[in-house]
Design a protein around this motif. Structure first.
Motif, PDB file in Angstrom:
ATOM      1  N   ARG A  62     -35.351  -6.201 -93.919  1.00  0.00           N
ATOM      2  CA  ARG A  62     -36.053  -5.808 -92.684  1.00  0.00           C
ATOM      3  C   ARG A  62     -37.526  -5.585 -92.959  1.00  0.00           C
ATOM      4  NH1 ARG A  62     -31.923  -2.174 -90.259  1.00  0.00           N
ATOM      5  NH2 ARG A  62     -31.156  -3.362 -88.499  1.00  0.00           N
ATOM      6  N   ALA A  63     -38.335  -5.853 -91.956  1.00  0.00           N
ATOM      7  CA  ALA A  63     -39.765  -5.569 -92.054  1.00  0.00           C
ATOM      8  C   ALA A  63     -40.273  -5.144 -90.683  1.00  0.00           C
ATOM      9  CB  ALA A  63     -40.531  -6.790 -92.539  1.00  0.00           C
ATOM     10  N   SER A  64     -40.952  -3.992 -90.638  1.00  0.00           N
ATOM     11  CA  SER A  64     -41.507  -3.545 -89.357  1.00  0.00           C
ATOM     12  C   SER A  64     -42.803  -2.771 -89.538  1.00  0.00           C
ATOM     13  CB  SER A  64     -40.480  -2.665 -88.634  1.00  0.00           C
ATOM     14  OG  SER A  64     -40.188  -1.528 -89.409  1.00  0.00           O
ATOM     15  N   GLU A  65     -43.453  -2.961 -90.698  1.00  0.00           N
ATOM     16  CA  GLU A  65     -44.654  -2.140 -90.904  1.00  0.00           C
ATOM     17  C   GLU A  65     -45.891  -2.666 -90.186  1.00  0.00           C
ATOM     18  OE1 GLU A  65     -43.286  -4.181 -94.583  1.00  0.00           O
ATOM     19  OE2 GLU A  65     -42.327  -2.680 -93.390  1.00  0.00           O
ATOM     20  N   HIS A  66     -45.901  -3.929 -89.794  1.00  0.00           N
ATOM     21  CA  HIS A  66     -47.071  -4.483 -89.105  1.00  0.00           C
ATOM     22  C   HIS A  66     -46.838  -4.532 -87.598  1.00  0.00           C
ATOM     23  CE1 HIS A  66     -48.555  -5.590 -93.028  1.00  0.00           C
ATOM     24  NE2 HIS A  66     -47.451  -6.249 -93.277  1.00  0.00           N
ATOM     25  N   ARG A  67     -47.931  -4.626 -86.867  1.00  0.00           N
ATOM     26  CA  ARG A  67     -47.818  -4.676 -85.409  1.00  0.00           C
ATOM     27  C   ARG A  67     -47.448  -6.070 -84.919  1.00  0.00           C
ATOM     28  NH1 ARG A  67     -52.745  -1.281 -82.842  1.00  0.00           N
ATOM     29  NH2 ARG A  67     -52.114  -2.508 -81.049  1.00  0.00           N
ATOM     30  N   SER A  68     -47.807  -7.088 -85.687  1.00  0.00           N
ATOM     31  CA  SER A  68     -47.506  -8.449 -85.224  1.00  0.00           C
ATOM     32  C   SER A  68     -46.217  -8.954 -85.846  1.00  0.00           C
ATOM     33  CB  SER A  68     -48.649  -9.404 -85.568  1.00  0.00           C
ATOM     34  OG  SER A  68     -48.589  -9.792 -86.915  1.00  0.00           O
ATOM     35  N   GLN A  69     -45.449  -9.668 -85.041  1.00  0.00           N
ATOM     36  CA  GLN A  69     -44.180 -10.217 -85.508  1.00  0.00           C
ATOM     37  C   GLN A  69     -44.417 -11.201 -86.644  1.00  0.00           C
ATOM     38  OE1 GLN A  69     -41.636 -13.528 -83.728  1.00  0.00           O
ATOM     39  NE2 GLN A  69     -40.940 -11.706 -82.631  1.00  0.00           N
ATOM     40  N   TRP A  70     -45.490 -11.991 -86.537  1.00  0.00           N
ATOM     41  CA  TRP A  70     -45.763 -13.003 -87.553  1.00  0.00           C
ATOM     42  C   TRP A  70     -45.963 -12.383 -88.931  1.00  0.00           C
ATOM     43  CZ3 TRP A  70     -49.880 -14.580 -90.719  1.00  0.00           C
ATOM     44  CH2 TRP A  70     -49.713 -15.848 -91.281  1.00  0.00           C
ATOM     45  N   ARG A  71     -46.742 -11.293 -88.978  1.00  0.00           N
ATOM     46  CA  ARG A  71     -46.979 -10.625 -90.275  1.00  0.00           C
ATOM     47  C   ARG A  71     -45.709  -9.995 -90.808  1.00  0.00           C
ATOM     48  NH1 ARG A  71     -52.159  -6.942 -90.011  1.00  0.00           N
ATOM     49  NH2 ARG A  71     -51.608  -6.574 -92.186  1.00  0.00           N
ATOM     50  N   ASN A  72     -44.869  -9.475 -89.911  1.00  0.00           N
ATOM     51  CA  ASN A  72     -43.586  -8.925 -90.349  1.00  0.00           C
ATOM     52  C   ASN A  72     -42.678 -10.025 -90.881  1.00  0.00           C
ATOM     53  OD1 ASN A  72     -43.977  -6.175 -89.944  1.00  0.00           O
ATOM     54  ND2 ASN A  72     -43.437  -6.307 -87.788  1.00  0.00           N
ATOM     55  N   ARG A  73     -42.755 -11.221 -90.280  1.00  0.00           N
ATOM     56  CA  ARG A  73     -41.974 -12.355 -90.777  1.00  0.00           C
ATOM     57  C   ARG A  73     -42.411 -12.707 -92.191  1.00  0.00           C
ATOM     58  NH1 ARG A  73     -40.172 -16.483 -86.329  1.00  0.00           N
ATOM     59  NH2 ARG A  73     -40.144 -17.860 -88.108  1.00  0.00           N
ATOM     60  N   GLU A  74     -43.735 -12.735 -92.389  1.00  0.00           N
ATOM     61  CA  GLU A  74     -44.275 -13.021 -93.720  1.00  0.00           C
ATOM     62  C   GLU A  74     -43.773 -11.993 -94.728  1.00  0.00           C
ATOM     63  OE1 GLU A  74     -46.923 -15.355 -94.870  1.00  0.00           O
ATOM     64  OE2 GLU A  74     -45.966 -16.362 -93.189  1.00  0.00           O
ATOM     65  N   THR A  75     -43.880 -10.724 -94.371  1.00  0.00           N
ATOM     66  CA  THR A  75     -43.470  -9.636 -95.259  1.00  0.00           C
ATOM     67  C   THR A  75     -41.997  -9.753 -95.610  1.00  0.00           C
ATOM     68  OG1 THR A  75     -45.116  -8.207 -94.232  1.00  0.00           O
ATOM     69  CG2 THR A  75     -43.420  -7.129 -95.519  1.00  0.00           C
ATOM     70  N   ALA A  76     -41.151 -10.013 -94.603  1.00  0.00           N
ATOM     71  CA  ALA A  76     -39.708 -10.112 -94.837  1.00  0.00           C
ATOM     72  C   ALA A  76     -39.381 -11.274 -95.767  1.00  0.00           C
ATOM     73  CB  ALA A  76     -38.976 -10.264 -93.512  1.00  0.00           C
ATOM     74  N   ALA A  77     -40.035 -12.414 -95.561  1.00  0.00           N
ATOM     75  CA  ALA A  77     -39.773 -13.593 -96.392  1.00  0.00           C
ATOM     76  C   ALA A  77     -40.206 -13.360 -97.833  1.00  0.00           C
ATOM     77  CB  ALA A  77     -40.477 -14.809 -95.809  1.00  0.00           C
ATOM     78  N   VAL A  78     -41.374 -12.752 -98.005  1.00  0.00           N
ATOM     79  CA  VAL A  78     -41.860 -12.453 -99.359  1.00  0.00           C
ATOM     80  C   VAL A  78     -40.929 -11.454-100.042  1.00  0.00           C
ATOM     81  CG1 VAL A  78     -43.725 -11.307-100.624  1.00  0.00           C
ATOM     82  CG2 VAL A  78     -44.262 -13.007 -98.902  1.00  0.00           C
ATOM     83  N   ARG A  79     -40.481 -10.457 -99.276  1.00  0.00           N
ATOM     84  CA  ARG A  79     -39.579  -9.436 -99.814  1.00  0.00           C
ATOM     85  C   ARG A  79     -38.248 -10.046-100.257  1.00  0.00           C
ATOM     86  NH1 ARG A  79     -39.458  -4.499 -95.894  1.00  0.00           N
ATOM     87  NH2 ARG A  79     -41.663  -4.434 -96.364  1.00  0.00           N
TER      88      ARG A  79
END
Length: 144
Positions: free
Chosen positions: A79-96
């Motif tokens: 899961r990723a929810s630290e950013h306000r934009s969905q796109w950045r959260n997608r990036e974070t989740a994929a990297v994680r």
């Protein structure tokens, strides 16, 4: 839909297969003001580890045993929810997820070979202990 900036490499030339990633979006509890009430910015990324063909068999077996506590029916989720934009959260989740799989598929460390402490080092240590003890014993003043 925006393009991902992948591929996300796990290790070497092995990367996360875009076709096998399952995305789910929901409302995030976090920063964002009034806009956050209407946008699905939290990202949950799921990857079917048990059925994937993208990983070598050895890696897959290793990851399945190491991530056993995190798996639900062979699927690992991040899961990723630290950013306000969905796109950045997608990036974070994929990297994680890539980092998690890299750690889980890493080869086990080489076993430690037992070695003895060289005799000279041990003798020096004992000599220094003796000398230190003598120094301390010399501090006790009996003849005031």
């Amino acid at each position: 839909m925006e393009l991902m900036s992948g591929p996300y490499f796990i290790r070497g030339s092995v990367s996360l297969p875009e076709a096998e990633l399952m995305w789910r979006f929901s409302r995030s509890s976090g920063p964002g003001g009034q806009h956050v009430n209407t946008s699905d910015s939290q990202v949950e990324l799921r990857f079917d580890l048990a059925r994937t063909e993208a990983l070598p068999e050895v890696w897959k077996a290793r990851a399945l045993t190491r991530l056993a506590s995190r798996l639900v029916d062979g699927v690992v989720s991040v899961r990723a929810s630290e950013h306000r934009s969905q796109w950045r959260n997608r990036e974070t989740a994929a990297v994680r997820l890539a980092a998690l799989l890299a750690e889980a598929t890493a080869p086990p460390p080489k076993p430690r070979r037992a070695t003895r402490v060289p005799r000279g080092i041990n003798e020096r240590r004992l000599r220094e202990k003796k000398a230190r003890g003598e120094t301390k014993r010399g501090r006790t003043g009996r003849d005031w």
